[in-house]
Design a protein around this motif. Structure first.
Motif, PDB file in Angstrom:
ATOM      1  N   LEU A   1      -8.598  11.257  -9.810  1.00 31.26           N
ATOM      2  CA  LEU A   1      -8.375  10.325 -10.692  1.00 31.26           C
ATOM      3  C   LEU A   1     -10.022   9.748 -11.141  1.00 31.26           C
ATOM      4  O   LEU A   1     -10.925   9.553 -10.185  1.00 31.26           O
ATOM      5  CB  LEU A   1      -7.836   8.990 -10.095  1.00 31.26           C
TER       6      LEU A   1
ATOM      7  N   ASN B   1      -0.497   5.797 -18.683  1.00 32.28           N
ATOM      8  CA  ASN B   1      -0.206   4.606 -18.726  1.00 32.28           C
ATOM      9  C   ASN B   1      -1.266   4.090 -17.555  1.00 32.28           C
ATOM     10  O   ASN B   1      -1.927   4.954 -16.697  1.00 32.28           O
ATOM     11  CB  ASN B   1       1.068   4.358 -17.979  1.00 32.28           C
ATOM     12  N   GLU B   2      -1.564   2.778 -17.344  1.00 28.37           N
ATOM     13  CA  GLU B   2      -2.494   1.987 -16.641  1.00 28.37           C
ATOM     14  C   GLU B   2      -1.372   1.220 -15.590  1.00 28.37           C
ATOM     15  O   GLU B   2      -0.687   0.550 -15.758  1.00 28.37           O
ATOM     16  CB  GLU B   2      -3.577   1.001 -17.104  1.00 28.37           C
TER      17      GLU B   2
ATOM     18  N   ASP C   1      -2.551  -1.440 -11.814  1.00 31.76           N
ATOM     19  CA  ASP C   1      -3.310  -2.226 -11.160  1.00 31.76           C
ATOM     20  C   ASP C   1      -3.465  -1.645  -9.659  1.00 31.76           C
ATOM     21  O   ASP C   1      -4.665  -2.022  -8.898  1.00 31.76           O
ATOM     22  CB  ASP C   1      -3.229  -3.711 -10.984  1.00 31.76           C
TER      23      ASP C   1
ATOM     24  N   LEU D   1       0.032   8.408 -14.748  1.00 33.14           N
ATOM     25  CA  LEU D   1      -1.425   7.655 -14.785  1.00 33.14           C
ATOM     26  C   LEU D   1      -2.122   8.288 -16.289  1.00 33.14           C
ATOM     27  O   LEU D   1      -2.990   7.655 -16.802  1.00 33.14           O
ATOM     28  CB  LEU D   1      -2.183   7.941 -13.741  1.00 33.14           C
ATOM     29  N   ASN D   2      -1.662   9.600 -16.917  1.00 34.86           N
ATOM     30  CA  ASN D   2      -2.398  10.069 -17.974  1.00 34.86           C
ATOM     31  C   ASN D   2      -2.224   9.408 -19.070  1.00 34.86           C
ATOM     32  O   ASN D   2      -3.060   9.240 -20.024  1.00 34.86           O
ATOM     33  CB  ASN D   2      -2.241  11.612 -18.095  1.00 34.86           C
TER      34      ASN D   2
ATOM     35  N   PRO E   1      -7.165   2.872  -9.683  1.00 35.09           N
ATOM     36  CA  PRO E   1      -6.915   1.477  -9.574  1.00 35.09           C
ATOM     37  C   PRO E   1      -7.123   1.012  -7.880  1.00 35.09           C
ATOM     38  O   PRO E   1      -7.472   2.076  -7.512  1.00 35.09           O
ATOM     39  CB  PRO E   1      -5.220   1.484  -9.985  1.00 35.09           C
TER      40      PRO E   1
ATOM     41  N   ASN F   1     -10.907   7.070 -12.900  1.00 32.77           N
ATOM     42  CA  ASN F   1     -10.957   5.408 -12.883  1.00 32.77           C
ATOM     43  C   ASN F   1      -9.795   5.022 -11.929  1.00 32.77           C
ATOM     44  O   ASN F   1      -9.014   4.454 -12.637  1.00 32.77           O
ATOM     45  CB  ASN F   1     -11.200   4.844 -13.907  1.00 32.77           C
TER      46      ASN F   1
END
Length: 231
Positions: free
Chosen positions: A69, A46-47, A49, A43-44, A73, A71
């Protein structure tokens, strides 16, 4: 497209969640993570949902990971531990799935997570490619069944016998619990120990229901259910 991540230290859990997601449109698996540190690294860079998050994992627990985290998802917790539900909702998770969970409950969690989103199409039983499947566990093996193939289920103590058009399976789950996972409009309880698939009923004679080569008894207090079927 809903891009999702599975974070769970059990390979079987990954198989079940991916199996359910594969039945729905617009779901794309980005990565299988088997501990929180692996997910944190992903997650550092990539994003996604949506995260399917187990709680009881080695090194870093699920909620501890979630707090790191900035922000996060959408998060759907998948766990066998009900006692952590309150803490999860305080962290604004979308839903809390208790293992084992069926496809219908899984579908509700997806809809709940994205019911206010303008960027994703909400999935439903009507527009999913296959909506009536469920995983059951028998002899340390998870088996996916077509709900429509279930002829009847029978209570046998703390176990439930599932009779389908192709096979008979016994699972270590109480009858009432398993019946609650099945679509109410497709199954009817006809006895304290039996529920039958409506579409498979061939005939009803006296206190017996005939399905394939099986005779299912009708309990006295369930005759109202049968009367409603005959309307």
């Amino acid at each position: 497209m809903i891009r999702y991540l599975i974070i769970d230290d059990e390979h079987v859990a990954h198989d079940i969640i991916k199996g359910y997601c594969d039945l729905l449109p617009n779901m794309q698996l980005m990565k299988n993570c088997y501990d929180a540190l692996e997910a944190f690294e992903y997650l550092n860079k990539n994003e996604v949902d949506l995260i399917f998050l187990d709680l009881n994992m080695p090194v870093l627990k699920g909620f501890e990971f979630l707090k790191t985290l900035k922000n996060p998802p959408k998060v759907i917790v998948t766990t066998a531990y009900q006692e952590f539900a309150l803490e999860g909702y305080e962290l604004n998770i979308s839903d809390y799935l208790l293992k084992p969970f069926g496809f219908e409950r899984f579908l509700k969690a997806i809809n709940k997570a994205f019911d206010s989103s303008v960027n994703h199409k909400i999935v439903s039983s009507e527009n999913s490619r296959v909506s009536n499947r469920i995983f059951v566990q028998s002899n340390k093996k998870h088996i996916q069944l077509e709900v429509e193939s279930l002829l009847y289920i029978e209570a046998t103590g703390n176990y439930t016998k599932i009779v389908t058009t192709a096979e008979t399976i016994t699972i270590r789950e109480k009858f009432s619990s398993f019946l609650g996972k099945l679509p109410k409009d497709e199954f009817v309880q006809v006895h304290k120990s039996f529920a039958v698939g409506r579409k498979h009923i061939q005939s009803i004679e006296g206190n017996l229901i005939f399905i394939a080569d099986f005779k299912i008894p009708i309990g006295k207090i369930y005759k109202l259910n049968i009367a409603q079927l005959l309307k």
